[in-house]
Scaffold this motif. Structure first.
Motif, PDB file in Angstrom:
ATOM      1  N   TYR A  64       0.806  -1.220   0.000  1.00  0.00           N
ATOM      2  CA  TYR A  64       0.000   0.000   0.000  1.00  0.00           C
ATOM      3  C   TYR A  64       0.845   1.279   0.000  1.00  0.00           C
ATOM      4  O   TYR A  64       0.346   2.355  -0.343  1.00  0.00           O
ATOM      5  CB  TYR A  64      -0.981  -0.016   1.175  1.00  0.00           C
ATOM      6  CG  TYR A  64      -2.172  -0.908   0.906  1.00  0.00           C
ATOM      7  CD1 TYR A  64      -3.148  -0.520  -0.014  1.00  0.00           C
ATOM      8  CD2 TYR A  64      -2.311  -2.136   1.533  1.00  0.00           C
ATOM      9  CE1 TYR A  64      -4.235  -1.344  -0.290  1.00  0.00           C
ATOM     10  CE2 TYR A  64      -3.396  -2.972   1.263  1.00  0.00           C
ATOM     11  CZ  TYR A  64      -4.353  -2.563   0.347  1.00  0.00           C
ATOM     12  OH  TYR A  64      -5.429  -3.371   0.067  1.00  0.00           O
ATOM     13  N   ALA A  67       0.840   2.009  -3.547  1.00  0.00           N
ATOM     14  CA  ALA A  67      -0.472   2.037  -4.189  1.00  0.00           C
ATOM     15  C   ALA A  67      -0.815   3.393  -4.795  1.00  0.00           C
ATOM     16  O   ALA A  67      -1.361   3.478  -5.904  1.00  0.00           O
ATOM     17  CB  ALA A  67      -1.553   1.612  -3.194  1.00  0.00           C
ATOM     18  N   GLU A  68      -0.514   4.477  -4.085  1.00  0.00           N
ATOM     19  CA  GLU A  68      -0.820   5.809  -4.614  1.00  0.00           C
ATOM     20  C   GLU A  68      -0.036   6.095  -5.886  1.00  0.00           C
ATOM     21  O   GLU A  68      -0.532   6.757  -6.801  1.00  0.00           O
ATOM     22  CB  GLU A  68      -0.527   6.873  -3.552  1.00  0.00           C
ATOM     23  CG  GLU A  68      -1.536   6.909  -2.417  1.00  0.00           C
ATOM     24  CD  GLU A  68      -2.959   7.164  -2.912  1.00  0.00           C
ATOM     25  OE1 GLU A  68      -3.133   8.074  -3.748  1.00  0.00           O
ATOM     26  OE2 GLU A  68      -3.874   6.447  -2.471  1.00  0.00           O
ATOM     27  N   LYS A  71      -1.584   4.059  -8.708  1.00  0.00           N
ATOM     28  CA  LYS A  71      -2.876   4.615  -9.115  1.00  0.00           C
ATOM     29  C   LYS A  71      -2.717   5.601 -10.274  1.00  0.00           C
ATOM     30  O   LYS A  71      -3.602   5.738 -11.126  1.00  0.00           O
ATOM     31  CB  LYS A  71      -3.547   5.311  -7.929  1.00  0.00           C
ATOM     32  CG  LYS A  71      -4.953   5.802  -8.217  1.00  0.00           C
ATOM     33  CD  LYS A  71      -5.530   6.562  -7.027  1.00  0.00           C
ATOM     34  CE  LYS A  71      -5.774   5.660  -5.843  1.00  0.00           C
ATOM     35  NZ  LYS A  71      -6.463   6.388  -4.723  1.00  0.00           N
ATOM     36  N   GLY A  72      -1.582   6.283 -10.327  1.00  0.00           N
ATOM     37  CA  GLY A  72      -1.344   7.250 -11.403  1.00  0.00           C
ATOM     38  C   GLY A  72      -0.900   6.625 -12.702  1.00  0.00           C
ATOM     39  O   GLY A  72      -0.740   7.330 -13.711  1.00  0.00           O
ATOM     40  N   ASP A  75      -5.199   2.182 -15.160  1.00  0.00           N
ATOM     41  CA  ASP A  75      -6.553   2.700 -15.275  1.00  0.00           C
ATOM     42  C   ASP A  75      -7.325   2.302 -14.025  1.00  0.00           C
ATOM     43  O   ASP A  75      -6.914   1.396 -13.281  1.00  0.00           O
ATOM     44  CB  ASP A  75      -7.231   2.162 -16.537  1.00  0.00           C
ATOM     45  CG  ASP A  75      -7.342   0.637 -16.545  1.00  0.00           C
ATOM     46  OD1 ASP A  75      -8.251   0.099 -15.880  1.00  0.00           O
ATOM     47  OD2 ASP A  75      -6.492  -0.017 -17.190  1.00  0.00           O
ATOM     48  N   VAL A  76      -8.424   2.958 -13.781  1.00  0.00           N
ATOM     49  CA  VAL A  76      -9.191   2.769 -12.546  1.00  0.00           C
ATOM     50  C   VAL A  76      -9.614   1.322 -12.350  1.00  0.00           C
ATOM     51  O   VAL A  76      -9.502   0.767 -11.250  1.00  0.00           O
ATOM     52  CB  VAL A  76     -10.438   3.688 -12.534  1.00  0.00           C
ATOM     53  CG1 VAL A  76     -11.302   3.395 -11.308  1.00  0.00           C
ATOM     54  CG2 VAL A  76     -10.025   5.145 -12.554  1.00  0.00           C
ATOM     55  N   TYR A  79      -6.620  -0.909 -11.459  1.00  0.00           N
ATOM     56  CA  TYR A  79      -6.139  -0.596 -10.112  1.00  0.00           C
ATOM     57  C   TYR A  79      -7.031  -1.257  -9.054  1.00  0.00           C
ATOM     58  O   TYR A  79      -6.529  -1.897  -8.124  1.00  0.00           O
ATOM     59  CB  TYR A  79      -6.108   0.914  -9.907  1.00  0.00           C
ATOM     60  CG  TYR A  79      -5.696   1.324  -8.511  1.00  0.00           C
ATOM     61  CD1 TYR A  79      -4.363   1.316  -8.127  1.00  0.00           C
ATOM     62  CD2 TYR A  79      -6.660   1.711  -7.564  1.00  0.00           C
ATOM     63  CE1 TYR A  79      -3.986   1.675  -6.847  1.00  0.00           C
ATOM     64  CE2 TYR A  79      -6.290   2.070  -6.282  1.00  0.00           C
ATOM     65  CZ  TYR A  79      -4.952   2.058  -5.927  1.00  0.00           C
ATOM     66  OH  TYR A  79      -4.587   2.408  -4.654  1.00  0.00           O
ATOM     67  N   ARG A  80      -8.329  -1.125  -9.204  1.00  0.00           N
ATOM     68  CA  ARG A  80      -9.255  -1.730  -8.250  1.00  0.00           C
ATOM     69  C   ARG A  80      -9.123  -3.245  -8.257  1.00  0.00           C
ATOM     70  O   ARG A  80      -9.171  -3.900  -7.212  1.00  0.00           O
ATOM     71  CB  ARG A  80     -10.691  -1.327  -8.587  1.00  0.00           C
ATOM     72  CG  ARG A  80     -11.003   0.142  -8.289  1.00  0.00           C
ATOM     73  CD  ARG A  80     -12.408   0.482  -8.722  1.00  0.00           C
ATOM     74  NE  ARG A  80     -12.743   1.869  -8.386  1.00  0.00           N
ATOM     75  CZ  ARG A  80     -13.840   2.487  -8.801  1.00  0.00           C
ATOM     76  NH1 ARG A  80     -14.716   1.824  -9.564  1.00  0.00           N
ATOM     77  NH2 ARG A  80     -14.083   3.735  -8.463  1.00  0.00           N
ATOM     78  N   ILE A  83      -6.033  -4.298  -6.280  1.00  0.00           N
ATOM     79  CA  ILE A  83      -6.242  -4.222  -4.831  1.00  0.00           C
ATOM     80  C   ILE A  83      -7.035  -5.433  -4.339  1.00  0.00           C
ATOM     81  O   ILE A  83      -6.686  -6.057  -3.328  1.00  0.00           O
ATOM     82  CB  ILE A  83      -6.977  -2.916  -4.456  1.00  0.00           C
ATOM     83  CG1 ILE A  83      -6.148  -1.690  -4.843  1.00  0.00           C
ATOM     84  CG2 ILE A  83      -7.301  -2.903  -2.956  1.00  0.00           C
ATOM     85  CD1 ILE A  83      -4.810  -1.585  -4.149  1.00  0.00           C
TER      86      ILE A  83
END
Length: 210
Positions: A64, A67-68, A71-72, A75-76, A79-80, A83
């Motif tokens: 984690y 993780a940030e 995230k950049g 794609d969304v 990324y999800r 996780i």
């Protein structure tokens, strides 16, 4: 106060995947000999962390913490999915193997060979005490996966000193987390100058998420 710096030169060159199986055997022995080292019980450590008692949380913090940054890059949806994959795979892990001295960057670039003999290893920046299971990932990615004979010889060498854990059970999880963390590392260090390494890890991550 003056400081004394000790510089030790190890003769040889980094190992490549063209090495002989006899060299892979030696790498296995070297790796196992390192993993046999346990944290001292009579003194308090000051220069090296013992992460083993809280190993699961250590792996989670590492994941984690990147993780940030990841995230950049992803794609969304990806990324999800990553996780969720992490949380699900983490629950399937066996009991941690250790406590052992682990290198954390045990890969060909840090293993030195001289005339088909392993002469040593370098780069101890990230060493700590923890679970051995994290320490096979980069070696497999960059060396053992290219030739089954190398993989087999490595296992035979490792088993001469201590039983090798079931890598088929733990490698998928650590390959996934290593790729994820490496993507975050590339974002921190600069995507353009680490483009090749970034693409390599994106490819690994995508295969896991399929």
């Amino acid at each position: 106060m003056s400081r004394c710096v000790l510089i030790i030169r190890i003769k040889g060159q980094p190992i490549t995947n063209k090495a002989l199986p006899t060299v892979a055997f030696q790498v296995g022995v070297l790796h196992a000999s390192m993993h046999q080292i346990q944290p001292p019980t009579t003194i308090q450590l000051s220069g090296i962390q013992d992460e083993f008692p809280d190993w699961s949380n250590f792996v989670e913090r590492q994941f984690y913490s990147f993780a940030e940054d990841v995230k950049g890059v992803l794609d969304v949806s990806s990324y999800r999915q990553a996780i969720e994959k992490f949380e699900n795979m983490k629950l399937q892990l066996p009991s941690s193997d250790g406590p052992s001295f682990i290198h954390m960057d045990f890969r060909p670039a840090n293993i030195i060979v001289d005339e088909d003999k392993v002469s040593g290893m370098i780069d101890f920046e990230s060493v700590r005490f923890g679970s051995t299971e994290i320490d096979f990932t980069k070696l497999y990615r960059d060396f053992l996966s290219f030739n089954f004979c190398l993989y087999q010889s490595y296992q035979e060498g490792y088993n001469t000193l201590r039983p090798l854990i079931d890598l088929e059970v733990v490698l998928p999880f650590y390959q996934f987390t290593d790729a994820f963390n490496s993507i975050g590392w590339c974002k921190r260090r600069g995507i353009e100058k680490n483009a090749s390494f970034l693409e390599k890890n994106l490819s690994i991550l995508k295969k896991v998420l399929l």
